[in-house]
Design an enzyme around this catalytic site. Structure first.
Site, PDB file in Angstrom:
ATOM      1  N   SER A 133       0.343  -4.424  -3.050  1.00  0.00           N
ATOM      2  CA  SER A 133      -0.135  -5.078  -1.829  1.00  0.00           C
ATOM      3  C   SER A 133      -1.385  -5.866  -2.195  1.00  0.00           C
ATOM      4  O   SER A 133      -2.030  -5.573  -3.215  1.00  0.00           O
ATOM      5  CB  SER A 133      -0.506  -4.013  -0.789  1.00  0.00           C
ATOM      6  OG  SER A 133      -1.215  -4.574   0.287  1.00  0.00           O
ATOM      7  N   TYR A 146      -4.859   3.856   1.926  1.00  0.00           N
ATOM      8  CA  TYR A 146      -3.793   2.893   1.589  1.00  0.00           C
ATOM      9  C   TYR A 146      -4.213   2.086   0.360  1.00  0.00           C
ATOM     10  O   TYR A 146      -3.427   1.902  -0.568  1.00  0.00           O
ATOM     11  CB  TYR A 146      -3.518   1.988   2.789  1.00  0.00           C
ATOM     12  CG  TYR A 146      -2.344   1.031   2.594  1.00  0.00           C
ATOM     13  CD1 TYR A 146      -1.039   1.508   2.531  1.00  0.00           C
ATOM     14  CD2 TYR A 146      -2.550  -0.339   2.485  1.00  0.00           C
ATOM     15  CE1 TYR A 146       0.033   0.635   2.353  1.00  0.00           C
ATOM     16  CE2 TYR A 146      -1.484  -1.221   2.327  1.00  0.00           C
ATOM     17  CZ  TYR A 146      -0.191  -0.727   2.256  1.00  0.00           C
ATOM     18  OH  TYR A 146       0.873  -1.599   2.088  1.00  0.00           O
TER      19      TYR A 146
HETATM   20  P1  NDP Z   1       8.824  -1.185   6.422  1.00  0.00           P
HETATM   21  O1  NDP Z   1       8.144  -0.079   7.144  1.00  0.00           O
HETATM   22  O2  NDP Z   1       9.630  -2.141   7.208  1.00  0.00           O
HETATM   23  O3  NDP Z   1       9.740  -0.562   5.266  1.00  0.00           O
HETATM   24  C1  NDP Z   1       9.348   0.546   4.509  1.00  0.00           C
HETATM   25  C2  NDP Z   1      10.576   1.101   3.824  1.00  0.00           C
HETATM   26  O4  NDP Z   1      10.182   2.227   3.024  1.00  0.00           O
HETATM   27  C3  NDP Z   1      11.624   1.601   4.811  1.00  0.00           C
HETATM   28  O5  NDP Z   1      12.894   1.219   4.345  1.00  0.00           O
HETATM   29  C4  NDP Z   1      11.479   3.110   4.751  1.00  0.00           C
HETATM   30  O6  NDP Z   1      12.738   3.726   4.980  1.00  0.00           O
HETATM   31  C5  NDP Z   1      11.062   3.299   3.299  1.00  0.00           C
HETATM   32  N1  NDP Z   1      10.415   4.578   3.056  1.00  0.00           N
HETATM   33  C6  NDP Z   1       9.261   5.046   3.597  1.00  0.00           C
HETATM   34  N2  NDP Z   1       9.016   6.282   3.143  1.00  0.00           N
HETATM   35  C7  NDP Z   1      10.040   6.607   2.308  1.00  0.00           C
HETATM   36  C8  NDP Z   1      10.358   7.747   1.525  1.00  0.00           C
HETATM   37  N3  NDP Z   1       9.564   8.816   1.519  1.00  0.00           N
HETATM   38  N4  NDP Z   1      11.470   7.721   0.776  1.00  0.00           N
HETATM   39  C9  NDP Z   1      12.288   6.647   0.787  1.00  0.00           C
HETATM   40  N5  NDP Z   1      12.036   5.537   1.497  1.00  0.00           N
HETATM   41  C10 NDP Z   1      10.932   5.528   2.253  1.00  0.00           C
HETATM   42  O7  NDP Z   1       7.692  -1.919   5.632  1.00  0.00           O
HETATM   43  P2  NDP Z   1       7.684  -3.143   4.575  1.00  0.00           P
HETATM   44  O8  NDP Z   1       9.018  -3.676   4.323  1.00  0.00           O
HETATM   45  O9  NDP Z   1       6.600  -4.015   5.015  1.00  0.00           O
HETATM   46  O10 NDP Z   1       7.150  -2.358   3.302  1.00  0.00           O
HETATM   47  C11 NDP Z   1       7.762  -2.384   2.018  1.00  0.00           C
HETATM   48  C12 NDP Z   1       6.687  -2.246   0.966  1.00  0.00           C
HETATM   49  O11 NDP Z   1       5.840  -3.392   1.029  1.00  0.00           O
HETATM   50  C13 NDP Z   1       5.763  -1.040   1.148  1.00  0.00           C
HETATM   51  O12 NDP Z   1       5.501  -0.475  -0.123  1.00  0.00           O
HETATM   52  C14 NDP Z   1       4.498  -1.651   1.729  1.00  0.00           C
HETATM   53  O13 NDP Z   1       3.367  -0.879   1.460  1.00  0.00           O
HETATM   54  C15 NDP Z   1       4.496  -2.992   1.037  1.00  0.00           C
HETATM   55  N6  NDP Z   1       3.687  -4.038   1.668  1.00  0.00           N
HETATM   56  C16 NDP Z   1       3.972  -4.499   2.928  1.00  0.00           C
HETATM   57  C17 NDP Z   1       3.196  -5.484   3.505  1.00  0.00           C
HETATM   58  C18 NDP Z   1       3.426  -5.992   4.886  1.00  0.00           C
HETATM   59  O14 NDP Z   1       2.517  -6.621   5.452  1.00  0.00           O
HETATM   60  N7  NDP Z   1       4.560  -5.801   5.478  1.00  0.00           N
HETATM   61  C19 NDP Z   1       2.070  -6.066   2.773  1.00  0.00           C
HETATM   62  C20 NDP Z   1       1.887  -5.535   1.456  1.00  0.00           C
HETATM   63  C21 NDP Z   1       2.669  -4.565   0.937  1.00  0.00           C
HETATM   64  P3  NDP Z   1      13.010   5.100   5.735  1.00  0.00           P
HETATM   65  O15 NDP Z   1      11.946   5.269   6.777  1.00  0.00           O
HETATM   66  O16 NDP Z   1      14.386   4.901   6.290  1.00  0.00           O
HETATM   67  O17 NDP Z   1      12.985   6.137   4.663  1.00  0.00           O
END
Ligand code: NDP
Length: 241
Positions: A133, A146
């Site tokens: 990030s 975070y």
């Molecule tokens: P979302 O919340 O839309 O997606 C997060 C995903 O991670 C979901 O598919 C969720 O699936 C999965 N997840 C969470 N915990 C677990 C777990 N314990 N095991 C398996 N899967 C898990 O967020 P984003 O798409 O935005 O995030 C994706 C990545 O990008 C993250 O690492 C986030 O920190 C990073 N990021 C996002 C930014 C943003 O502004 N959106 C900016 C910078 C980085 P489920 O709950 O079904 O398990």
């Protein structure tokens, strides 16, 4: 040429779901991992295995990867994308929220790396892309734990890059700024959610999309194996920090 297996964690929403669609459109076989398996299955993508896996459970994570590899051959790309963001002030935030972020965002990534690294080394090819990030390269208020987790991802990616370079394996990180996904909804402190929303409005509309991030990751992967786009910071043009 037959396309090689791509493993994407956190494919049930946001960046992961967009990546699944982008890569599948171009005919890659996929293993999609997250806890909400029905969301991934709902995409109905061909040559795709969807597994309900929590990335902190290394045994289940590895079993899913080995099963997909039986069918499609060794993993050529692992995108460690699963993550949670529970914003909070260090002085007051519940330690259980810190632990959750460190477990999923750091341990989950390390689990994934160890599952594929040895075969990639042996085969002298492969790519690991860790989703860090912009909060993994610079500080933001109320992002203490975070930031700790994402600086952790940036740091471990840099170390692994050095360890894998001599084996011709690429280890990259992408550091997105604010993009509209479900991510902010994990935060339990409403005042912080409101503050974040106000900040987004103050810098102007966030027009960058999860699909933009997914396409950037695909572009990075499809560069020749000899080209390592080591660390990408990608934000909305209007994001000023
Ligand atoms: P979302 O919340 O839309 O997606 C997060 C995903 O991670 C979901 O598919 C969720 O699936 C999965 N997840 C969470 N915990 C677990 C777990 N314990 N095991 C398996 N899967 C898990 O967020 P984003 O798409 O935005 O995030 C994706 C990545 O990008 C993250 O690492 C986030 O920190 C990073 N990021 C996002 C930014 C943003 O502004 N959106 C900016 C910078 C980085 P489920 O709950 O079904 O398990």
């Amino acid at each position: 040429m037959t396309k090689k297996l791509i493993v994407i964690t956190g494919a049930s929403s946001g960046f992961g779901m967009e990546m699944a669609k982008e890569f599948s459109n171009d005919g890659y076989p996929l293993l999609l991992l997250a806890r909400r398996v029905e969301k991934m299955e709902g995409l109905n993508l061909p040559n795709t295995i969807c597994k309900k896996v929590d990335v902190t459970d290394k045994t289940a994570f590895e079993a899913a990867v080995r099963e997909a590899e039986e069918q499609y051959g060794k993993t050529d790309l692992l995108v460690n994308n699963a993550g949670v963001m529970l914003l909070g002030d260090i002085a007051t935030q519940d330690a259980a929220e810190w632990k959750k972020m460190l477990d999923v965002n750091v341990m989950g990534v390390m689990n994934g790396m160890q599952i594929v690294m040895n075969d990639m080394k042996k085969n002298r090819t492969g790519t690991i892309i860790n989703v860090s990030s912009i909060a993994g390269v610079q500080p933001f208020g109320a992002h203490g734990a975070y930031c700790a987790s994402k600086f952790g991802v940036t740091g471990l990616t840099r170390v692994a890059r050095g360890e894998m370079a001599g084996h011709n394996v690429r280890v990259l990180s992408i550091c997105p700024g604010a993009v509209g996904t479900e991510l902010l909804s994990h935060t339990t402190d409403q005042a912080i959610i409101d503050g974040y929303t106000d900040w987004k409005e103050s810098v102007g509309a966030v027009n960058i999309t999860a699909a933009d991030v997914a396409r950037t990751i695909k572009f990075t992967y499809e560069l020749p194996q000899a080209v390592s786009l080591r660390e990408i910071v990608i934000t909305d043009t209007m994001q000023d920090a």
